[in-house]
Design an enzyme around this catalytic site. Sequence first.
Site, PDB file in Angstrom:
ATOM      1  N   HIS A 157       0.847  -1.192   0.000  1.00  0.00           N
ATOM      2  CA  HIS A 157       0.000   0.000   0.000  1.00  0.00           C
ATOM      3  C   HIS A 157       0.873   1.229   0.000  1.00  0.00           C
ATOM      4  O   HIS A 157       1.923   1.267   0.644  1.00  0.00           O
ATOM      5  CB  HIS A 157      -0.953   0.022   1.200  1.00  0.00           C
ATOM      6  N   HIS A 174       0.882   5.170   1.073  1.00  0.00           N
ATOM      7  CA  HIS A 174       0.209   6.197   1.859  1.00  0.00           C
ATOM      8  C   HIS A 174       0.289   7.506   1.071  1.00  0.00           C
ATOM      9  O   HIS A 174       1.392   7.935   0.693  1.00  0.00           O
ATOM     10  CB  HIS A 174       0.927   6.438   3.195  1.00  0.00           C
TER      11      HIS A 174
HETATM   12  P1  AMP Z   1       1.614   0.437   7.473  1.00  0.00           P
HETATM   13  O1  AMP Z   1       1.900   0.618   8.931  1.00  0.00           O
HETATM   14  O2  AMP Z   1       2.503   1.202   6.554  1.00  0.00           O
HETATM   15  O3  AMP Z   1       1.519  -1.033   7.110  1.00  0.00           O
HETATM   16  O4  AMP Z   1       0.184   1.067   7.239  1.00  0.00           O
HETATM   17  C1  AMP Z   1      -0.995   0.401   7.523  1.00  0.00           C
HETATM   18  C2  AMP Z   1      -2.059   1.449   7.619  1.00  0.00           C
HETATM   19  O5  AMP Z   1      -3.301   0.823   7.463  1.00  0.00           O
HETATM   20  C3  AMP Z   1      -2.091   2.212   8.931  1.00  0.00           C
HETATM   21  O6  AMP Z   1      -1.925   3.602   8.674  1.00  0.00           O
HETATM   22  C4  AMP Z   1      -3.476   1.892   9.506  1.00  0.00           C
HETATM   23  O7  AMP Z   1      -4.061   2.989  10.150  1.00  0.00           O
HETATM   24  C5  AMP Z   1      -4.235   1.499   8.261  1.00  0.00           C
HETATM   25  N1  AMP Z   1      -5.349   0.587   8.441  1.00  0.00           N
HETATM   26  C6  AMP Z   1      -5.330  -0.585   9.097  1.00  0.00           C
HETATM   27  N2  AMP Z   1      -6.544  -1.173   9.009  1.00  0.00           N
HETATM   28  C7  AMP Z   1      -7.321  -0.354   8.263  1.00  0.00           C
HETATM   29  C8  AMP Z   1      -8.669  -0.408   7.806  1.00  0.00           C
HETATM   30  N3  AMP Z   1      -9.483  -1.429   8.101  1.00  0.00           N
HETATM   31  N4  AMP Z   1      -9.140   0.622   7.062  1.00  0.00           N
HETATM   32  C9  AMP Z   1      -8.336   1.664   6.762  1.00  0.00           C
HETATM   33  N5  AMP Z   1      -7.052   1.764   7.142  1.00  0.00           N
HETATM   34  C10 AMP Z   1      -6.552   0.770   7.900  1.00  0.00           C
END
Ligand code: AMP
Length: 113
Positions: free
Chosen positions: A99, A101
């Site tokens: 993903h 950001h």
């Molecule tokens: P990372 O730490 O780079 O893997 O980012 C994962 C991101 O996913 C974090 O910023 C979380 O807040 C976000 N996240 C986790 N679960 C969900 C969800 N169900 N819907 C939207 N964002 C999410």
Amino acid sequence: MNDCIFCKIAARRIPSQNVYEDESAAAFKDLNPQAPVHILIVPKKHISGLDACRREDAALLGHLQLVAAKLAAENGIAGGYRLLTNNGRGAGQSVDHLHYHLLGGRPLAWPPG
Ligand code: AMP
């Protein structure tokens, strides 16, 4: 992948604040936003992270970045945004589905923490 939360969101099997979808990508608002605009852009295909990408994923990676630029423009942050991916636990990756950001809407310091 059955137990992957971002696969489920991309397939609309669990709810999220979706902001974009096409045949290969989806984008939705981060649950825990770190900026006024914080959108996650994901491939529909399950890829665990950037390290798992292969040459055949090059077009998909480019596509995700172009989707990010389009969403930046649509969200009024085209003049100043950050696009990043955390790869691996050492960088803070907590969801093992690639993903990007997209962050913006406030001053973004450098270097990031
Ligand atoms: P990372 O730490 O780079 O893997 O980012 C994962 C991101 O996913 C974090 O910023 C979380 O807040 C976000 N996240 C986790 N679960 C969900 C969800 N169900 N819907 C939207 N964002 C999410």
